[in-house]
Structures are given as C-alpha cells and as structure tokens.
Design a protein around this motif. Structure first.
Motif, PDB file in Angstrom:
ATOM      1  N   VAL A 104      -0.251   2.778  11.473  1.00  0.00           N
ATOM      2  CA  VAL A 104      -0.352   3.065  10.039  1.00  0.00           C
ATOM      3  C   VAL A 104       0.328   1.899   9.331  1.00  0.00           C
ATOM      4  N   HIS A 135       9.740   1.215  -2.707  1.00  0.00           N
ATOM      5  CA  HIS A 135       9.462  -0.107  -2.150  1.00  0.00           C
ATOM      6  C   HIS A 135       8.925  -1.081  -3.194  1.00  0.00           C
ATOM      7  N   SER A 147      -7.208   3.606  -1.689  1.00  0.00           N
ATOM      8  CA  SER A 147      -8.255   2.829  -1.005  1.00  0.00           C
ATOM      9  C   SER A 147      -9.161   2.169  -2.035  1.00  0.00           C
ATOM     10  N   TYR A 155       0.832  -1.205   0.000  1.00  0.00           N
ATOM     11  CA  TYR A 155       0.000   0.000   0.000  1.00  0.00           C
ATOM     12  C   TYR A 155       0.869   1.259   0.000  1.00  0.00           C
ATOM     13  N   PHE A 156       1.902   1.252  -0.819  1.00  0.00           N
ATOM     14  CA  PHE A 156       2.800   2.388  -0.944  1.00  0.00           C
ATOM     15  C   PHE A 156       2.946   2.715  -2.424  1.00  0.00           C
ATOM     16  N   TYR A 157       3.294   3.970  -2.686  1.00  0.00           N
ATOM     17  CA  TYR A 157       3.323   4.444  -4.071  1.00  0.00           C
ATOM     18  C   TYR A 157       4.560   3.936  -4.808  1.00  0.00           C
ATOM     19  N   GLN A 197       6.256  -3.352  11.300  1.00  0.00           N
ATOM     20  CA  GLN A 197       5.422  -2.169  11.508  1.00  0.00           C
ATOM     21  C   GLN A 197       4.402  -2.408  12.617  1.00  0.00           C
ATOM     22  N   TRP A 201       1.209  -1.245   6.625  1.00  0.00           N
ATOM     23  CA  TRP A 201       1.454  -1.594   5.227  1.00  0.00           C
ATOM     24  C   TRP A 201       1.953  -0.412   4.389  1.00  0.00           C
ATOM     25  N   THR A 202       2.664   0.533   5.010  1.00  0.00           N
ATOM     26  CA  THR A 202       3.144   1.720   4.293  1.00  0.00           C
ATOM     27  C   THR A 202       4.598   1.586   3.848  1.00  0.00           C
ATOM     28  N   ARG A 203       5.250   0.502   4.194  1.00  0.00           N
ATOM     29  CA  ARG A 203       6.622   0.223   3.761  1.00  0.00           C
ATOM     30  C   ARG A 203       6.850  -1.271   3.881  1.00  0.00           C
TER      31      ARG A 203
END
Length: 255
Positions: free
Chosen positions: A242, A42, A61, A31-33, A238, A244-246
């Motif tokens: 927040v 990532h 989302s 879930y990261f760009y 993590q 699943w951001t990395r």
C-alpha cells in the motif's frame, strides 16, 4: 486550468529550474488526506521538503467527487513555502476513454484553480500501441498534454510510465514535461540501467520514485538518482504493497 498558479514568476515554470541533477527537488506522491486538525498531518510535513519541490495530490484516485477545502488549503500552504502541487489522474495505459480523463482534468480545473498541473499515471512506453477511441498511444497522450496545458505554458504535465522507454518520444513529442522513468524498489534501483538517451536531456525532465529503502540506504539511492540525471526524486521506506500512504522515515529526503 485557465487560472495560473500564484507561485512567484521565477519558480512557476518548469524550465526555470536548473537542469543539473545536483539541483534535485522532491516529487512527492502525497496520496494521504490533509487532516489539518489531526495530531499527525503528513501534508503539514510535506511543506518541509526542499523549496521548489512538487507534491502530487490524489483526493480520490483523481479529483474526487467534489471540491474539498482541506485540499484547497494544502495547495495554498505549499505555495506559501514555494512548492507546487499537481493532481493525480489515472490513464490506464491509454485504455481509459479520453473524455473520462478530460473530465477529471476539468474537475481539477474547476475545484482547484490554483493547482500547478497534472500527473498522468499509468502511461505506456510504446507510442504505436492502440489506445482508447481508436487513437495510437502517441496521439492519445498528445491530446491529453494539450488539454492539460490549456493556455498556460507554465502548467506542469508529469507522466508516469514507471520505466524508461526505448526512445525519447515522450520528451520529443512531447507528452510530458516531467517523466517518471523509474518506479520500483531500492534493491532493483541499485542495478537498474537506463537507456543512453536520457543523458542527452536536462535533469528537470526526469523523476525517480523509489520504495523499500531503509534509512541507511536512502542517501546512497538519492546519490545514484543524481548520477542518473534525475532532477526529481522521492525515496520511501514503505514496502507493504500500500504505497504512498505516508511520508518516509527519514523525512525530508536529503536531496
């Protein structure tokens, strides 16, 4: 999605994977760009996961507002390395209108035709509960499963109830090809007890998402997942609320 994946035939179908949990792959909530020009991307690191693994993309989302070439590249890069990519969709435990969920699926289908499937988040575990449109939960997810599959049987439909249901209805119906039957902390996972019915089905039907795991415990947690018949696993350090951001440290998970 009327377009089938450009993955090689021997890896395109979920049933092509060996069912034994010793053949675990990763199921990565990516879930990261995909910032291809940034110093840290990532999505480039995702491609070091075990061959045949699955990444879940989540532009906004769900599919986002329009097609994004950075995500198109992410899918293509994963395919080059024999991974698959599926798209995140929220179902709000069956309360989201069926038409809204189907609109997300249609957008993924239009904007990312090479996508390998769909990840339905927030799935309830009681088939008899009421869902949107006057449907039962069972009827609601049966419709979504059929819509997500379309005419391509090799398309993956994953569902995330976050815990195992009391019965195997999600597998028997079916409403998903891969079920996330655990999502929680490593500490909770240590003592978690799953229902006996899970052992009766192939490991490739089940995935576990485990967070708040330090580097020292990651290998042990993955070993536990293997013993619990989880053919798909993801473990991250993590734990800040927040998720699943990395990617985790260490990466890739030692499956």
């Amino acid at each position: 999605m009327e377009h089938s994946s450009n993955m090689p035939a021997e890896t395109s179908s979920i049933t092509a994977h060996e069912s034994a949990a010793v053949n675990q792959r990763q199921l990565v909530p990516a879930y990261f760009y995909p910032a291809w020009s940034a110093p840290v991307n990532h999505w480039a690191e995702v491609n070091t996961m075990k061959s045949g693994s699955i990444a879940i993309m989540n532009p906004g989302s769900g599919p986002g507002a329009s097609a994004n070439p950075d995500y198109t590249r992410a899918v293509s890069e994963c395919h080059t390395r024999r991974h698959r990519v599926i798209g995140y969709v929220s179902t709000s435990y069956g309360s989201r209108p069926l038409a809204a969920v189907q609109a997300d699926l249609a957008s993924y289908r239009l904007w990312y035709p090479a996508l390998d499937g769909i990840f339905f988040d927030e799935m309830p575990n009681d088939p008899a509960l009421a869902a949107a449109g006057g449907l039962s939960v069972l009827a609601y997810y049966k419709k979504l499963y059929a819509y997500a599959k379309g005419t391509a049987e090799n398309r993956i439909v994953a569902g995330n109830p976050g815990n195992a249901a009391a019965t195997a209805w999600q597998v028997v119906t079916p409403v998903a090809d891969v079920l996330v039957t655990f999502e929680g902390t490593a500490a909770t996972y240590e003592t978690w007890v799953q229902p006996p019915w899970i052992a009766k089905y192939p490991a490739h039907r089940f995935g576990h998402l485990i967070y708040a795991a330090d580097a020292a415990s990651t290998a042990h947690v993955i070993s536990l997942a293997r013993s619990r018949n989880a053919g798909w696993v993801y473990v991250t350090d993590q734990s800040d609320g927040v998720m699943w951001t990395r990617l985790p440290v260490p990466w890739p998970n030692p499956v």
